[in-house]
Design a protein around this motif. Structure first.
Motif, PDB file in Angstrom:
ATOM      1  N   ALA A 109     -14.434 -14.442 -49.923  1.00 39.38           N
ATOM      2  CA  ALA A 109     -15.336 -15.256 -49.109  1.00 39.38           C
ATOM      3  C   ALA A 109     -16.790 -14.800 -49.242  1.00 39.38           C
ATOM      4  O   ALA A 109     -17.673 -15.330 -48.598  1.00 39.38           O
ATOM      5  CB  ALA A 109     -14.888 -15.234 -47.647  1.00 39.38           C
ATOM      6  N   ARG A 110     -17.037 -13.789 -50.073  1.00 41.38           N
ATOM      7  CA  ARG A 110     -18.437 -13.369 -50.273  1.00 41.38           C
ATOM      8  C   ARG A 110     -19.208 -14.415 -51.059  1.00 41.38           C
ATOM      9  O   ARG A 110     -20.421 -14.501 -50.971  1.00 41.38           O
ATOM     10  CB  ARG A 110     -18.503 -12.030 -50.992  1.00 41.38           C
ATOM     11  CG  ARG A 110     -18.238 -10.918 -50.020  1.00 41.38           C
ATOM     12  CD  ARG A 110     -18.912  -9.627 -50.386  1.00 41.38           C
ATOM     13  NE  ARG A 110     -18.516  -8.653 -49.391  1.00 41.38           N
ATOM     14  CZ  ARG A 110     -18.500  -7.366 -49.550  1.00 41.38           C
ATOM     15  NH1 ARG A 110     -18.897  -6.860 -50.690  1.00 41.38           N
ATOM     16  NH2 ARG A 110     -18.116  -6.578 -48.582  1.00 41.38           N
ATOM     17  N   VAL A 111     -18.460 -15.194 -51.825  1.00 38.29           N
ATOM     18  CA  VAL A 111     -19.044 -16.342 -52.512  1.00 38.29           C
ATOM     19  C   VAL A 111     -18.761 -17.555 -51.637  1.00 38.29           C
ATOM     20  O   VAL A 111     -17.648 -17.716 -51.158  1.00 38.29           O
ATOM     21  CB  VAL A 111     -18.376 -16.505 -53.896  1.00 38.29           C
ATOM     22  CG1 VAL A 111     -18.628 -17.872 -54.476  1.00 38.29           C
ATOM     23  CG2 VAL A 111     -18.854 -15.408 -54.825  1.00 38.29           C
ATOM     24  N   ALA A 213     -31.406 -14.937 -43.066  1.00 39.18           N
ATOM     25  CA  ALA A 213     -32.714 -15.277 -43.621  1.00 39.18           C
ATOM     26  C   ALA A 213     -32.524 -15.880 -45.009  1.00 39.18           C
ATOM     27  O   ALA A 213     -31.693 -15.400 -45.784  1.00 39.18           O
ATOM     28  CB  ALA A 213     -33.592 -14.036 -43.690  1.00 39.18           C
ATOM     29  N   PRO A 214     -33.270 -16.953 -45.336  1.00 44.41           N
ATOM     30  CA  PRO A 214     -33.074 -17.612 -46.639  1.00 44.41           C
ATOM     31  C   PRO A 214     -33.407 -16.694 -47.811  1.00 44.41           C
ATOM     32  O   PRO A 214     -34.146 -15.723 -47.661  1.00 44.41           O
ATOM     33  CB  PRO A 214     -34.033 -18.810 -46.586  1.00 44.41           C
ATOM     34  CG  PRO A 214     -34.972 -18.559 -45.461  1.00 44.41           C
ATOM     35  CD  PRO A 214     -34.315 -17.592 -44.525  1.00 44.41           C
ATOM     36  N   GLY A 215     -32.847 -17.020 -48.971  1.00 51.07           N
ATOM     37  CA  GLY A 215     -33.140 -16.266 -50.189  1.00 51.07           C
ATOM     38  C   GLY A 215     -32.336 -14.985 -50.307  1.00 51.07           C
ATOM     39  O   GLY A 215     -32.683 -14.106 -51.084  1.00 51.07           O
ATOM     40  N   ASN A 216     -31.264 -14.865 -49.529  1.00 49.12           N
ATOM     41  CA  ASN A 216     -30.516 -13.612 -49.541  1.00 49.12           C
ATOM     42  C   ASN A 216     -29.162 -13.694 -50.215  1.00 49.12           C
ATOM     43  O   ASN A 216     -28.388 -12.747 -50.159  1.00 49.12           O
ATOM     44  CB  ASN A 216     -30.355 -13.086 -48.114  1.00 49.12           C
ATOM     45  CG  ASN A 216     -31.546 -12.255 -47.696  1.00 49.12           C
ATOM     46  OD1 ASN A 216     -31.841 -11.242 -48.313  1.00 49.12           O
ATOM     47  ND2 ASN A 216     -32.257 -12.697 -46.676  1.00 49.12           N
ATOM     48  N   SER A 217     -28.842 -14.852 -50.837  1.00 46.87           N
ATOM     49  CA  SER A 217     -27.555 -14.944 -51.502  1.00 46.87           C
ATOM     50  C   SER A 217     -27.637 -14.351 -52.907  1.00 46.87           C
ATOM     51  O   SER A 217     -28.535 -14.669 -53.677  1.00 46.87           O
ATOM     52  CB  SER A 217     -27.104 -16.401 -51.586  1.00 46.87           C
ATOM     53  OG  SER A 217     -25.980 -16.479 -52.439  1.00 46.87           O
ATOM     54  N   ASP A 218     -26.701 -13.465 -53.212  1.00 48.21           N
ATOM     55  CA  ASP A 218     -26.636 -12.864 -54.549  1.00 48.21           C
ATOM     56  C   ASP A 218     -25.733 -13.663 -55.477  1.00 48.21           C
ATOM     57  O   ASP A 218     -25.561 -13.297 -56.637  1.00 48.21           O
ATOM     58  CB  ASP A 218     -26.072 -11.435 -54.460  1.00 48.21           C
ATOM     59  CG  ASP A 218     -27.041 -10.485 -53.791  1.00 48.21           C
ATOM     60  OD1 ASP A 218     -28.255 -10.775 -53.794  1.00 48.21           O
ATOM     61  OD2 ASP A 218     -26.578  -9.458 -53.255  1.00 48.21           O
ATOM     62  N   THR A 219     -25.108 -14.698 -54.939  1.00 49.98           N
ATOM     63  CA  THR A 219     -24.088 -15.404 -55.733  1.00 49.98           C
ATOM     64  C   THR A 219     -24.340 -16.909 -55.752  1.00 49.98           C
ATOM     65  O   THR A 219     -23.404 -17.700 -55.873  1.00 49.98           O
ATOM     66  CB  THR A 219     -22.674 -15.136 -55.154  1.00 49.98           C
ATOM     67  OG1 THR A 219     -22.681 -15.489 -53.767  1.00 49.98           O
ATOM     68  CG2 THR A 219     -22.272 -13.697 -55.319  1.00 49.98           C
ATOM     69  N   GLU A 220     -25.604 -17.285 -55.662  1.00 56.74           N
ATOM     70  CA  GLU A 220     -26.003 -18.695 -55.706  1.00 56.74           C
ATOM     71  C   GLU A 220     -25.412 -19.352 -56.956  1.00 56.74           C
ATOM     72  O   GLU A 220     -25.595 -18.845 -58.060  1.00 56.74           O
ATOM     73  CB  GLU A 220     -27.536 -18.744 -55.764  1.00 56.74           C
ATOM     74  CG  GLU A 220     -28.151 -20.033 -55.271  1.00 56.74           C
ATOM     75  CD  GLU A 220     -28.022 -20.197 -53.767  1.00 56.74           C
ATOM     76  OE1 GLU A 220     -28.513 -19.314 -53.035  1.00 56.74           O
ATOM     77  OE2 GLU A 220     -27.400 -21.194 -53.333  1.00 56.74           O
ATOM     78  N   GLY A 221     -24.695 -20.460 -56.768  1.00 55.07           N
ATOM     79  CA  GLY A 221     -24.156 -21.183 -57.912  1.00 55.07           C
ATOM     80  C   GLY A 221     -22.743 -20.766 -58.301  1.00 55.07           C
ATOM     81  O   GLY A 221     -22.091 -21.447 -59.100  1.00 55.07           O
TER      82      GLY A 221
END
Ligand SMILES: [Zn+2]
Length: 525
Positions: A109-111, A213-221
């Motif tokens: 669920a981290r993605v 806070a936005p911009g904090n995902s390491d797995t965008e896409g």
């Protein structure tokens, strides 16, 4: 040259008052008690633990360094897989077969998963690209639009810190994404599994979290991430002409892994439950005394969150997290109390930082490092303590990041004084250097390290250490009813305090070694 001339001018006063570890243990006893319910990020038990730490800092006369007194609130988004409405299936030769979730594989669920995905599979070895070593698992492979299957670990010959860095969630996804990959299935090397599959399976219901806070995902896409049970790996590799045993033998021999198509399609359907919550970092300052240096800060950090309450095992459902990481928080509190008792004068200020969200992916420290309550360029170092495992007398200390910065020289100096040996990570395959909060500081260019009670391979101590991982790591049995060497903990606290004092008093601030890979993050500071 870094000299010790300053140390001679200052009385070394930071020596723990209680060599028996009694005060250290009293902190552990409170933080790991059942009434704090495993201190899960965002929980009431975590809030109580945070208030306790704040009250201790206040009692020690430390200056509040949060945003609301000692507290820095951190907002999270939560994501929990609704497994009853999710499924995985493998299609091979026109036949579709359901994958048994839990038993065969778990959906991470981290993605944030796509509601549905269907893609072919390709085996990509370790799934790494390490330009520094001209290593590339993707050369000549058709990977576009496919799901990568890889074995955890790295090609022998890569340095521990470098290999660990490229295996971090963020770096791994950057590599896979650049190769056109849409999702990943990881198979752990059973030799390096800290947590047995049965426990991973039992803990899989935990909500994953990301900073709100936005911009904090390491797995965008990334559309899906799956962990596959290594004991069932051949079910996944079927038809490829390769077996898991054969691949593990190549890993063991240090030989290159093959890359190949797996003639199957993975179909995934997922449903997730979303939420939001707030948890707490706690920060306090012991002011420095030097007019020129007191606005610089040496951070001493430890995470306070753990896994909360899970499914009952032998009637016990509370993950007390005594050594992971009430023990590390206790070391910070012990050090703060010793400073107060000794009225030690230090040139730089010391920032005691207790963070949340570590178990969710180093999130509390990531938030603090990005939103520090003191000027970011005045943070000169982070000394982190996580699961230092005082299970046997402390004769040597394992230092993660030992050869990366001058902090390593500082550890060597204070340890030598105390008759303690210093060593590199004897087990670099565990990736410990990136697995705790020091990494959030490293990525901001700040020299950092972490230490543990050290063992030598092949000794009784190694057996004790490894058994602890197998039996108690992220298990409800990491509680107050386990054997702990309190004298070792007290020695560890003394070492940490002396290191802190030395770094706070040095004329020059710590620096990365010229050949350290991690120095690149300091360039843009
Ligand atoms: Zn943990």
């Amino acid at each position: 040259m870094k000299g010790s001339w300053l140390l001679a001018a200052i009385p070394v006063a930071l020596i723990a008052a209680a060599p028996d570890g009694a005060r250290w243990w009293s902190y552990v006893e409170f933080l790991a008690s059942d009434k704090l319910e495993g201190r899960n990020t965002g929980s009431e038990g975590h809030r109580k633990a945070a208030e306790y730490v704040a009250a201790e800092f206040e009692r020690d006369g430390l200056k509040p360094a949060g945003e609301q007194g000692y507290i820095q609130p951190v907002r999270f988004r939560t994501l929990q897989l609704d497994e009853s409405h999710s499924s995985l299936s493998l299609e091979r030769d026109g036949k579709s077969r359901n994958v048994v979730l839990g038993e065969e594989a778990t959906i991470g669920a981290r993605v944030d998963p796509a509601p549905s995905i269907e893609a072919g599979l390709v085996f990509v070895g370790y799934g790494l690209r390490v330009p520094e070593n001209h290593y590339d698992d993707f050369t000549g492979l058709d990977t576009k639009g496919r799901i990568a299957v890889y074995i955890g670990g790295a090609q022998p010959g890569l340095s521990g810190a470098l290999a660990a860095h490229y295996q971090s969630g963020a770096e791994r996804w950057k590599t896979l994404r650049a190769a056109g990959i849409v999702g990943a299935i990881s198979i752990a090397n059973p030799k390096h599994m800290d947590i047995p599959w049965s426990r991973q399976m039992a803990n899989r219901g935990q909500a994953a979290m990301t900073l709100a806070a936005p911009g904090n995902s390491d797995t965008e896409g990334e559309k899906i991430t799956v962990a596959w049970n290594p004991a069932r790996a051949d079910d996944l590799l079927a038809g490829s002409g390769h077996t898991f045993e054969e691949l593990l033998a190549l890993v063991e021999a240090g030989k290159a892994l093959p890359h190949f198509d797996i003639p199957a399609t993975l179909r995934a359907k997922t449903s997730v439950l979303r939420g939001e919550l707030v948890s707490q970092n706690i920060a306090a300052i012991y002011p420095g005394s030097d007019p020129a240096l007191k606005d610089e800060y040496v951070v001493m950090s430890a995470h306070i969150d753990h896994l909360g309450v899970g499914k009952a095992v032998n009637g016990d459902a509370i993950f007390n997290g005594a050594l992971d990481n009430a023990a590390g928080v206790a070391t910070v509190l012990d050090t703060a109390a010793n400073l107060k008792d000794s009225k030690a004068k230090v040139r730089r200020s010391i920032l005691f930082l207790i963070v949340t969200g570590e178990e969710k992916g180093l999130l509390g420290s990531k938030y603090f490092a990005g939103n520090p309550t003191v000027p970011a360029n005045r943070i000169v170092a982070d000394i982190n303590t996580d699961m230092f495992l005082p299970l046997f007398p402390l004769k040597r200390v394992t230092v993660y990041g030992l050869d990366e910065s001058t902090l390593g020289d500082d550890v060597r100096a204070v340890a030598k004084d105390m008759g303690i040996e210093v060593q590199l990570d004897p087990d670099p395959a565990r990736n410990s250097f990136i697995r705790s909060d020091q990494y959030s500081f490293i990525l901001r260019g700040i020299p950092a390290l972490a230490m543990k009670d050290g063992y030598i391979k092949g000794t009784r101590e190694e057996t004790i250490f490894k058994s602890w991982l197998t039996d108690r790591y992220h298990a409800v049995s990491d509680d107050l009813n386990q054997p702990v060497d309190k004298t070792a903990a007290a020695t560890f606290d003394r070492l940490a305090a002396r290191l802190l004092e030395r770094v706070a008093n040095e004329r020059t601030r710590p620096a990365w070694k010229s050949d350290s890979f991690f120095r690149r993050y300091a360039v843009t500071r």
